[in-house]
Design a protein around this motif. Structure first.
Motif, PDB file in Angstrom:
ATOM      1  N   ARG A  40       0.831  -1.210   0.000  1.00 14.80           N
ATOM      2  CA  ARG A  40       0.000   0.000   0.000  1.00 14.80           C
ATOM      3  C   ARG A  40       0.862   1.255   0.000  1.00 14.80           C
ATOM      4  O   ARG A  40       0.580   2.210  -0.719  1.00 14.80           O
ATOM      5  CB  ARG A  40      -0.923   0.018   1.214  1.00 14.80           C
ATOM      6  CG  ARG A  40      -2.068  -0.938   1.126  1.00 14.80           C
ATOM      7  CD  ARG A  40      -2.927  -0.812   2.360  1.00 14.80           C
ATOM      8  NE  ARG A  40      -3.988  -1.786   2.364  1.00 14.80           N
ATOM      9  CZ  ARG A  40      -4.567  -2.243   3.446  1.00 14.80           C
ATOM     10  NH1 ARG A  40      -4.202  -1.806   4.637  1.00 14.80           N
ATOM     11  NH2 ARG A  40      -5.527  -3.128   3.365  1.00 14.80           N
ATOM     12  N   ILE A  41       1.898   1.259   0.833  1.00 11.16           N
ATOM     13  CA  ILE A  41       2.797   2.411   0.897  1.00 11.16           C
ATOM     14  C   ILE A  41       3.477   2.625  -0.455  1.00 11.16           C
ATOM     15  O   ILE A  41       3.553   3.753  -0.955  1.00 11.16           O
ATOM     16  CB  ILE A  41       3.831   2.243   2.025  1.00 11.16           C
ATOM     17  CG1 ILE A  41       3.137   2.360   3.382  1.00 11.16           C
ATOM     18  CG2 ILE A  41       4.962   3.256   1.900  1.00 11.16           C
ATOM     19  CD1 ILE A  41       4.018   2.026   4.569  1.00 11.16           C
ATOM     20  N   LYS A  42       3.946   1.552  -1.052  1.00 13.53           N
ATOM     21  CA  LYS A  42       4.606   1.648  -2.353  1.00 13.53           C
ATOM     22  C   LYS A  42       3.649   2.221  -3.405  1.00 13.53           C
ATOM     23  O   LYS A  42       4.034   3.085  -4.199  1.00 13.53           O
ATOM     24  CB  LYS A  42       5.108   0.268  -2.777  1.00 13.53           C
ATOM     25  CG  LYS A  42       5.936   0.255  -4.022  1.00 13.53           C
ATOM     26  CD  LYS A  42       6.455  -1.140  -4.306  1.00 13.53           C
ATOM     27  CE  LYS A  42       7.257  -1.169  -5.595  1.00 13.53           C
ATOM     28  NZ  LYS A  42       7.758  -2.516  -5.897  1.00 13.53           N
ATOM     29  N   LYS A  43       2.414   1.756  -3.391  1.00 12.33           N
ATOM     30  CA  LYS A  43       1.411   2.233  -4.345  1.00 12.33           C
ATOM     31  C   LYS A  43       1.100   3.717  -4.116  1.00 12.33           C
ATOM     32  O   LYS A  43       1.001   4.491  -5.071  1.00 12.33           O
ATOM     33  CB  LYS A  43       0.140   1.403  -4.204  1.00 12.33           C
ATOM     34  CG  LYS A  43      -0.893   1.646  -5.260  1.00 12.33           C
ATOM     35  CD  LYS A  43      -2.055   0.687  -5.110  1.00 12.33           C
ATOM     36  CE  LYS A  43      -3.092   0.917  -6.174  1.00 12.33           C
ATOM     37  NZ  LYS A  43      -4.223  -0.003  -6.039  1.00 12.33           N
ATOM     38  N   LEU A  44       0.955   4.119  -2.848  1.00 13.70           N
ATOM     39  CA  LEU A  44       0.691   5.521  -2.541  1.00 13.70           C
ATOM     40  C   LEU A  44       1.863   6.415  -2.950  1.00 13.70           C
ATOM     41  O   LEU A  44       1.657   7.526  -3.466  1.00 13.70           O
ATOM     42  CB  LEU A  44       0.380   5.701  -1.050  1.00 13.70           C
ATOM     43  CG  LEU A  44      -1.007   5.248  -0.604  1.00 13.70           C
ATOM     44  CD1 LEU A  44      -1.077   5.198   0.919  1.00 13.70           C
ATOM     45  CD2 LEU A  44      -2.079   6.161  -1.155  1.00 13.70           C
ATOM     46  N   LEU A  45       3.088   5.952  -2.737  1.00 13.06           N
ATOM     47  CA  LEU A  45       4.253   6.727  -3.155  1.00 13.06           C
ATOM     48  C   LEU A  45       4.313   6.871  -4.672  1.00 13.06           C
ATOM     49  O   LEU A  45       4.686   7.928  -5.193  1.00 13.06           O
ATOM     50  CB  LEU A  45       5.537   6.088  -2.623  1.00 13.06           C
ATOM     51  CG  LEU A  45       5.768   6.209  -1.120  1.00 13.06           C
ATOM     52  CD1 LEU A  45       6.978   5.379  -0.700  1.00 13.06           C
ATOM     53  CD2 LEU A  45       5.946   7.660  -0.717  1.00 13.06           C
ATOM     54  N   LYS A  46       3.925   5.815  -5.368  1.00 11.23           N
ATOM     55  CA  LYS A  46       3.876   5.860  -6.834  1.00 11.23           C
ATOM     56  C   LYS A  46       2.841   6.891  -7.293  1.00 11.23           C
ATOM     57  O   LYS A  46       3.103   7.692  -8.194  1.00 11.23           O
ATOM     58  CB  LYS A  46       3.531   4.474  -7.379  1.00 11.23           C
ATOM     59  CG  LYS A  46       3.558   4.363  -8.858  1.00 11.23           C
ATOM     60  CD  LYS A  46       3.248   2.936  -9.292  1.00 11.23           C
ATOM     61  CE  LYS A  46       3.130   2.839 -10.791  1.00 11.23           C
ATOM     62  NZ  LYS A  46       2.784   1.478 -11.212  1.00 11.23           N
ATOM     63  N   HIS A  47       1.673   6.903  -6.655  1.00 12.30           N
ATOM     64  CA  HIS A  47       0.637   7.883  -6.986  1.00 12.30           C
ATOM     65  C   HIS A  47       1.108   9.302  -6.657  1.00 12.30           C
ATOM     66  O   HIS A  47       0.823  10.246  -7.394  1.00 12.30           O
ATOM     67  CB  HIS A  47      -0.662   7.586  -6.249  1.00 12.30           C
ATOM     68  CG  HIS A  47      -1.433   6.446  -6.819  1.00 12.30           C
ATOM     69  ND1 HIS A  47      -2.087   6.512  -8.018  1.00 12.30           N
ATOM     70  CD2 HIS A  47      -1.653   5.200  -6.350  1.00 12.30           C
ATOM     71  CE1 HIS A  47      -2.680   5.357  -8.275  1.00 12.30           C
ATOM     72  NE2 HIS A  47      -2.427   4.536  -7.269  1.00 12.30           N
ATOM     73  N   LYS A  48       1.834   9.438  -5.546  1.00  9.66           N
ATOM     74  CA  LYS A  48       2.320  10.759  -5.145  1.00  9.66           C
ATOM     75  C   LYS A  48       3.331  11.286  -6.168  1.00  9.66           C
ATOM     76  O   LYS A  48       3.290  12.462  -6.539  1.00  9.66           O
ATOM     77  CB  LYS A  48       2.945  10.681  -3.752  1.00  9.66           C
ATOM     78  CG  LYS A  48       3.357  12.027  -3.211  1.00  9.66           C
ATOM     79  CD  LYS A  48       3.891  11.919  -1.794  1.00  9.66           C
ATOM     80  CE  LYS A  48       4.309  13.290  -1.285  1.00  9.66           C
ATOM     81  NZ  LYS A  48       4.796  13.219   0.083  1.00  9.66           N
ATOM     82  N   ASP A  49       4.228  10.411  -6.618  1.00 17.42           N
ATOM     83  CA  ASP A  49       5.197  10.821  -7.639  1.00 17.42           C
ATOM     84  C   ASP A  49       4.500  11.246  -8.927  1.00 17.42           C
ATOM     85  O   ASP A  49       4.871  12.254  -9.542  1.00 17.42           O
ATOM     86  CB  ASP A  49       6.188   9.694  -7.929  1.00 17.42           C
ATOM     87  CG  ASP A  49       7.176   9.472  -6.800  1.00 17.42           C
ATOM     88  OD1 ASP A  49       7.331  10.383  -5.954  1.00 17.42           O
ATOM     89  OD2 ASP A  49       7.783   8.382  -6.760  1.00 17.42           O
ATOM     90  N   ALA A  50       3.486  10.491  -9.325  1.00 21.56           N
ATOM     91  CA  ALA A  50       2.727  10.846 -10.531  1.00 21.56           C
ATOM     92  C   ALA A  50       2.015  12.181 -10.341  1.00 21.56           C
ATOM     93  O   ALA A  50       1.942  13.003 -11.268  1.00 21.56           O
ATOM     94  CB  ALA A  50       1.729   9.748 -10.860  1.00 21.56           C
TER      95      ALA A  50
END
Length: 88
Positions: A40-50
């Motif tokens: 979940r953290i990895k996915k949220l960080l990916k969304h944040k970068d985008a």
């Protein structure tokens, strides 16, 4: 034998030394929950970068930051539970 985590007596052999089957099951569940949390953290960080590359609104960034804080707190709680010696 006496369990290192909950101080209960057990006679069943487990693959983890000096941890009873109940604590082994609980630890396995905690490790699985930690894996899910890390995803979940990895996915949220990916969304944040985008979102940083292509901003849409301030609310979206606030929501992502808030959700990341929640997931980090969950991860810290899971880690503390894994490392604790108290009974579940």
């Amino acid at each position: 034998m006496i369990c290192e985590r909950c101080d209960s007596e057990f006679s069943t052999h487990t693959d983890r030394k000096l941890i009873c089957p109940d604590c082994t099951t609980q630890l396995d569940l905690l490790y699985e929950e930690k894996k899910v949390n890390d995803r979940r953290i990895k996915k949220l960080l990916k969304h944040k970068d985008a979102e940083l590359k292509n901003p849409t609104s301030d609310e979206t960034m606030k929501r992502l930051d808030h959700n990341l804080q929640i997931e980090y707190k969950k991860r810290d709680g899971i880690t503390k539970a894994i490392n604790s010696k108290s009974k579940f």
